[in-house]
Structure formats: C-alpha cells, structure tokens
Design a protein around this motif. Structure first.
Motif, mmCIF file in Angstrom:
data_model
loop_
_atom_site.group_PDB
_atom_site.id
_atom_site.type_symbol
_atom_site.label_atom_id
_atom_site.label_comp_id
_atom_site.label_asym_id
_atom_site.label_seq_id
_atom_site.Cartn_x
_atom_site.Cartn_y
_atom_site.Cartn_z
ATOM 1 N N ASN A 120 -89.778 31.142 13.407
ATOM 2 C CA ASN A 120 -88.678 31.252 14.364
ATOM 3 C C ASN A 120 -89.077 32.183 15.505
ATOM 4 O O ASN A 120 -88.526 33.273 15.666
ATOM 5 C CB ASN A 120 -87.415 31.779 13.666
ATOM 6 C CG ASN A 120 -86.177 31.690 14.533
ATOM 7 O OD1 ASN A 120 -86.212 31.150 15.650
ATOM 8 N ND2 ASN A 120 -85.068 32.232 14.038
ATOM 9 N N PRO A 121 -90.065 31.750 16.323
ATOM 10 C CA PRO A 121 -90.564 32.644 17.379
ATOM 11 C C PRO A 121 -89.517 32.979 18.435
ATOM 12 O O PRO A 121 -89.674 33.982 19.143
ATOM 13 C CB PRO A 121 -91.736 31.855 17.977
ATOM 14 C CG PRO A 121 -91.459 30.427 17.622
ATOM 15 C CD PRO A 121 -90.755 30.452 16.307
ATOM 16 N N ALA A 122 -88.460 32.176 18.538
ATOM 17 C CA ALA A 122 -87.429 32.465 19.528
ATOM 18 C C ALA A 122 -86.570 33.656 19.114
ATOM 19 O O ALA A 122 -85.909 34.270 19.959
ATOM 20 C CB ALA A 122 -86.540 31.238 19.738
ATOM 21 N N PHE A 123 -86.580 33.977 17.839
ATOM 22 C CA PHE A 123 -85.812 35.122 17.355
ATOM 23 C C PHE A 123 -86.706 36.352 17.357
ATOM 24 O O PHE A 123 -87.690 36.433 16.602
ATOM 25 C CB PHE A 123 -85.288 34.854 15.939
ATOM 26 C CG PHE A 123 -84.543 36.015 15.335
ATOM 27 C CD1 PHE A 123 -83.335 36.437 15.861
ATOM 28 C CD2 PHE A 123 -85.065 36.694 14.239
ATOM 29 C CE1 PHE A 123 -82.650 37.508 15.307
ATOM 30 C CE2 PHE A 123 -84.391 37.768 13.673
ATOM 31 C CZ PHE A 123 -83.178 38.176 14.211
ATOM 32 N N VAL A 124 -86.366 37.305 18.209
ATOM 33 C CA VAL A 124 -87.173 38.518 18.357
ATOM 34 C C VAL A 124 -86.268 39.732 18.140
ATOM 35 O O VAL A 124 -85.630 40.222 19.078
ATOM 36 C CB VAL A 124 -87.852 38.586 19.739
ATOM 37 C CG1 VAL A 124 -88.715 39.841 19.840
ATOM 38 C CG2 VAL A 124 -88.671 37.336 20.005
ATOM 39 N N TRP A 153 -93.209 42.278 15.791
ATOM 40 C CA TRP A 153 -92.269 42.458 16.906
ATOM 41 C C TRP A 153 -92.478 43.847 17.503
ATOM 42 O O TRP A 153 -91.779 44.815 17.142
ATOM 43 C CB TRP A 153 -90.827 42.311 16.411
ATOM 44 C CG TRP A 153 -90.556 40.975 15.766
ATOM 45 C CD1 TRP A 153 -90.524 39.753 16.366
ATOM 46 C CD2 TRP A 153 -90.284 40.745 14.366
ATOM 47 N NE1 TRP A 153 -90.251 38.778 15.441
ATOM 48 C CE2 TRP A 153 -90.095 39.343 14.217
ATOM 49 C CE3 TRP A 153 -90.176 41.569 13.255
ATOM 50 C CZ2 TRP A 153 -89.818 38.766 12.972
ATOM 51 C CZ3 TRP A 153 -89.897 40.999 12.030
ATOM 52 C CH2 TRP A 153 -89.716 39.625 11.894
#
Length: 284
Positions: free
Chosen positions: A161-165, A201
């Motif tokens: 889920n790279p969009a969730f940072v 992150w």
C-alpha cells in the motif's frame, strides 16, 4: 740528607689548589643530587613523569579503576536522548499495529477495540492492523511459524500500500512475546522493528504501548514489559508503560477482564482512555 732530591712536603700553594678542587667537586655533587630529586608540589603529588604508565601510553587516557568502572551510572532516559515528546505533523496520518488487543478480542464488537476508540478520538486518517497471537519477536501460532512479527507486517504494508504513508505509528503489544525465554531477543526485535519503520517511512514518529493486560496476567508480563521497554528506549522511541503505571490492579481488573487474557468492552475503553492521557502528555 735525601738522595732522591725530593722535598719533604708540597708547597702551600699546591695545598690550596687541591683544597679548591675538592670544594668544587663537593658543590658539583650537591647540584647533581638536587636535580635528580626533582621538585614536588605542596600536596606531595608524584612527579609528572610517574603518570606515564603503560596503560596510559597504550590508550592515550588513563585506564579507569575497576571500582570506578563498576560505579559508572547506567544510561538514563535523558542521557540516551529518548524523546519525552513527539511533534505532531501538520497533517497526521496514523498507523496502529498490534496483537489481539488491537484487533478487538474480548470486546463485544471489533470496532470497540481500544485502537478504534483511540483513532476515533484523535480524528486522524488511520489504518489499524491487529493480528492475534503476534508480537515484536513472536510471529504467531503455537510454534512461532506464522510470519506475523510486526516488522514483517510493516514491510508488507509499505510494499502493498505505497499510497499510505503514515507519519505516526503506534506499536502495541508484548503479551505474546512472553513465550520467548530470551529477553535480549525481545529487546532486539523491538528496536529493529522501530528502526525498520523509520526506513520504510522516513520521518515517521513511533510510540510503543507495552503489555496492558488485566490482573493477574498483567503481573506475569512484568519481565516481557521490561524487555520491550528496553528495546523502545534503545531506539529512542517513547514507551507508554501500562504495567509500571498500574493501569490494571487486583481491585479494578474484575470489571475489565473478558476471559483471563483479554479486556472486555469496558476494559478496551479503559485502555483507550489511559492511552489518550499518555498521548496528551507526549504531544503537549
């Protein structure tokens, strides 16, 4: 009459010459003796040359005595640089990861877990990842063979889920790590998990909530709580200590216990309230 032609004694001038040479010799001997003795300070300190011991020459600094070495203070929260506060980002994005407590086990409804209650109270965009039977070092299952360690799951979250940072991360747990007998392994896994999150992150701020079980289980988790706390401190992450904070006592636990291992709905609400008190102290 002496046939060798020598006088019976030396003239007075020669005796004077010999006497002068003797005086000079005595004076020279005295000067040399004073030089060899060297000056000492009023306190009787040994000459500077005596400080050049083999240990000092080899290391460049004097070696500490065993008594001093053993008396050296252990690193405190201040000396290790462990942050007392966290700085809220302008737009907080929160990830809460933990075990069955975070999943809501023991509550009447999964959305009544302590994690859901905290997320609702804080109001930040939040993802919650709770998986029963897991921990910092324990991957789940009776044989620790389920691959559910927190670091593994953090890596999967970042990859899948790279969009969730997230810029805030709460790691809850330690109960299941009590199945590991090596406290050092638990401490190392906790530290490595926090450091891994910071790699996944960059800039994420991590807070650790240790074991938070009602009594009598809570007392049995004291050792694993110490190990998890040590890992958090080694990684310079704030640690919220429910055990030492005596969140659960023999007096209040009966009203918060679901099954001897998990909090009930009221217990989850109680953990959420206590956590939010600690959180407010961290961000104030």
């Amino acid at each position: 009459m002496r046939g060798n032609g020598r006088r019976p004694g030396a003239p007075a001038g020669e005796w004077i010459k010999y006497a002068a040479l003797l005086v000079l010799a005595v004076a020279a001997f005295g000067v040399a003796a004073l030089a060899l003795m060297g000056p000492r300070d009023p306190g009787g300190t040994a000459p500077v040359a005596a400080a050049s011991t083999p240990a000092a020459s080899a290391t460049g600094t004097p070696a500490a005595s065993p008594a001093l070495a053993s008396a050296a203070p252990t690193p405190s929260a201040t000396s290790t640089g462990r942050p007392a506060k966290i700085e809220l980002p302008e737009k907080p994005v929160l990830l809460i990861m933990g075990d069955s407590y975070t999943a809501g086990d023991g509550a009447d409804q999964p959305d009544e877990s302590w994690a859901n209650l905290v997320a609702g109270s804080l109001g930040y965009p939040t993802n919650i990842d709770g998986r029963g039977g897991t921990g910092f070092a324990w991957g789940g299952g009776a044989r620790d063979d389920q691959g559910g360690e927190y670091e593994v799951r953090l890596r999967q979250t970042a990859a899948n889920n790279p969009a969730f940072v997230p810029n805030l991360l709460i790691l809850q747990g330690g109960q299941n790590d009590a199945q590991i007998t090596d406290a050092g392994e638990i401490t190392a896994a906790t530290r490595q998990t926090i450091e891994a999150a910071r790699r996944f992150w960059p800039g994420v701020q991590v807070v650790v909530l240790g074991p938070s079980a009602p009594q009598p289980l809570g007392e049995d988790l004291r050792d694993v709580n110490t190990a998890v706390r040590a890992g958090a401190e080694a990684a310079n992450a704030p640690f919220i200590d429910a055990v030492e904070g005596r969140w659960f006592t023999t007096a209040n636990s009966p009203g918060f216990d679901a099954d001897g291992a998990h909090p009930n709905t009221a217990g989850h609400a109680y953990i959420a309230d206590k956590f939010l008190e600690s959180w407010a102290a961290l961000v104030d």
